[in-house]
Design an enzyme around this catalytic site. Structure first.
Site, short mmCIF file in Angstrom:
data_model
loop_
_atom_site.label_atom_id
_atom_site.label_comp_id
_atom_site.label_asym_id
_atom_site.label_seq_id
_atom_site.Cartn_x
_atom_site.Cartn_y
_atom_site.Cartn_z
N SER A 48 -58.53 6.92 1.75
CA SER A 48 -59.69 6.07 1.51
C SER A 48 -60.90 6.47 2.33
O SER A 48 -61.87 5.71 2.41
CB SER A 48 -59.31 4.63 1.84
OG SER A 48 -58.76 4.60 3.14
N THR A 156 -61.17 1.44 5.58
CA THR A 156 -62.32 2.11 6.19
C THR A 156 -61.99 2.43 7.63
O THR A 156 -61.31 1.63 8.28
CB THR A 156 -63.52 1.13 6.19
OG1 THR A 156 -63.85 0.84 4.83
CG2 THR A 156 -64.73 1.67 6.91
N THR A 174 -66.05 5.60 4.73
CA THR A 174 -65.11 5.17 3.70
C THR A 174 -65.46 5.78 2.35
O THR A 174 -66.60 6.19 2.13
CB THR A 174 -65.14 3.62 3.57
OG1 THR A 174 -64.07 3.18 2.75
CG2 THR A 174 -66.45 3.11 2.99
N ARG A 184 -71.20 2.05 -6.75
CA ARG A 184 -70.83 0.83 -6.00
C ARG A 184 -70.91 1.09 -4.48
O ARG A 184 -70.48 2.13 -3.99
CB ARG A 184 -69.41 0.42 -6.39
CG ARG A 184 -68.87 -0.81 -5.62
CD ARG A 184 -68.04 -0.41 -4.43
NE ARG A 184 -67.40 -1.54 -3.79
CZ ARG A 184 -66.83 -1.50 -2.58
NH1 ARG A 184 -66.81 -0.38 -1.91
NH2 ARG A 184 -66.27 -2.55 -2.07
N THR A 207 -63.08 -3.74 8.06
CA THR A 207 -62.41 -3.10 6.94
C THR A 207 -61.87 -4.20 6.04
O THR A 207 -61.56 -5.29 6.51
CB THR A 207 -61.28 -2.16 7.41
OG1 THR A 207 -60.64 -1.58 6.26
CG2 THR A 207 -60.23 -2.86 8.25
N GLY A 208 -61.79 -3.92 4.75
CA GLY A 208 -61.30 -4.93 3.82
C GLY A 208 -62.17 -4.97 2.59
O GLY A 208 -62.92 -4.02 2.33
N1 ASP Z 1 -64.68 -2.23 3.21
C1 ASP Z 1 -64.47 -1.10 2.34
C2 ASP Z 1 -65.31 -1.27 1.10
O1 ASP Z 1 -65.33 -2.34 0.55
C3 ASP Z 1 -63.06 -0.87 1.97
C4 ASP Z 1 -62.05 -1.16 3.07
O2 ASP Z 1 -62.36 -1.09 4.23
O3 ASP Z 1 -60.91 -1.49 2.78
O4 ASP Z 1 -65.89 -0.32 0.66
#
Ligand code: ASP
Length: 298
Positions: A48, A156, A174, A184, A207-208
């Site tokens: 990722s 991320t 990320t 996006r 992250t998320g």
């Molecule tokens: N926060 C990141 C995003 O939405 C993805 C992640 O960290 O899981 O692009």
């Protein structure tokens, strides 16, 4: 003077170990956060971030990254960048060499080329296989009449560092969510949402599910909590709780959210609203290691 460095997820440990040596020996926070992000960007086993990430719906890897310096609140961010392996270093050039904070898409790629970054292929066999797999999975879900709003693979690297001169920095990198629409952008390169740092206080990185994190500017909120006197662990927990609760109240659902925080004394902590979140950290009195986080009570 104390120092520390913290980053989201276990995959940051190698970078944290190298960067801990750097800051422990007097290196700068800005160099340290960039170093951790680059380690993860270059690691093909991380699905990722950077090279070998999960592509977007069109089969292309589009990367987002940011870097912030906590003494001056200087920011550099790039979004939707294709063909460059280390977007965090392009973001750093934006911070240091331009009067701007953010460059996106083609503009960011042209800038990278002018700065001498080498264009590379980001797809590898593994990311192509993942893309085909996710495409089939999405097709199955759509056939069953379920939409596929749940992100298909994400994570991320988000970093915060304090160096021995008391300077702080933060960075994120990320590929966003797997199978995202082209163009996006998530929370990660957005100041206040995916990262924030102020050397007077501390820093945070997230992250998320970016669409949810950006609704509450979770990282800015966490730093403001530290300004009010909360420890990094308390600030992380309160910021995740508030984001989680507000989204449930307003929208009836909330995605995975996790943040890491550090203050300007070398303390650090993290919080999450889901199982399985870990971070890597090191400081003047803690050797580099991985910490498993217990989710907040929803
Ligand atoms: N926060 C990141 C995003 O939405 C993805 C992640 O960290 O899981 O692009």
């Amino acid at each position: 003077m104390g120092w520390c460095i913290i980053a989201t997820w276990k995959f940051s440990l190698a970078g944290i170990t190298a960067a801990a040596k750097l800051v422990g020996e007097g290196g700068s926070s800005l160099d340290a956060v960039e170093m951790v992000a680059r380690y993860v960007e270059d690691d093909p086993s991380v699905e990722s971030v950077g090279y070998g990430a999960i592509p977007n719906v069109d089969g292309e890897i589009e990367l987002d990254a940011a870097i912030m310096e906590g003494d001056t609140l200087s920011i550099g961010a790039v979004m939707c960048v294709k063909g460059y392996r280390n977007p965090v270093s392009i973001a750093r050039r934006v911070l240091e060499d331009t009067p701007h904070n953010i460059l996106v898409g083609r503009g960011a790629e042209d800038f990278a080329a002018r700065k001498g970054f080498e264009k590379t292929m980001l797809l590898n066999c593994q990311s192509i296989e993942k893309w085909l797999e996710k495409k089939a999975e999405a097709g199955e879900r759509l056939k069953k009449g379920l939409d596929y709003k749940v992100p298909m693979g994400h994570d991320t690297v988000g970093i915060v560092s304090l160096d021995t001169l008391g300077k702080m920095a933060s960075a994120t990198s990320t590929s966003g969510t797997g199978m995202k629409l082209g163009g996006r952008v998530g929370d990660s390169p957005l100041v206040g949402s995916g990262f924030y740092v102020d050397s007077y206080v501390g820093g945070a990185a997230a992250t998320g599910v970016g669409e949810d994190i950006m609704r509450c500017c979770t990282c800015f909120y966490a730093v403001e909590l530290m300004r009010e006197g909360y420890s990094p662990g308390e600030a992380a927990e309160l910021a995740v709780k508030k984001t989680h609760k507000r989204l449930l109240e307003k929208r009836g659902r909330v995605g995975n959210i996790a943040i890491v925080c550090a203050d300007n004394k070398g303390n650090f902590g993290g919080a999450c609203n889901h199982q399985g979140f870990e971070y890597a950290a090191a400081s003047h009195n803690c050797p580099p290691r991985v910490y498993m986080v217990t989710p907040i009570d929803g």
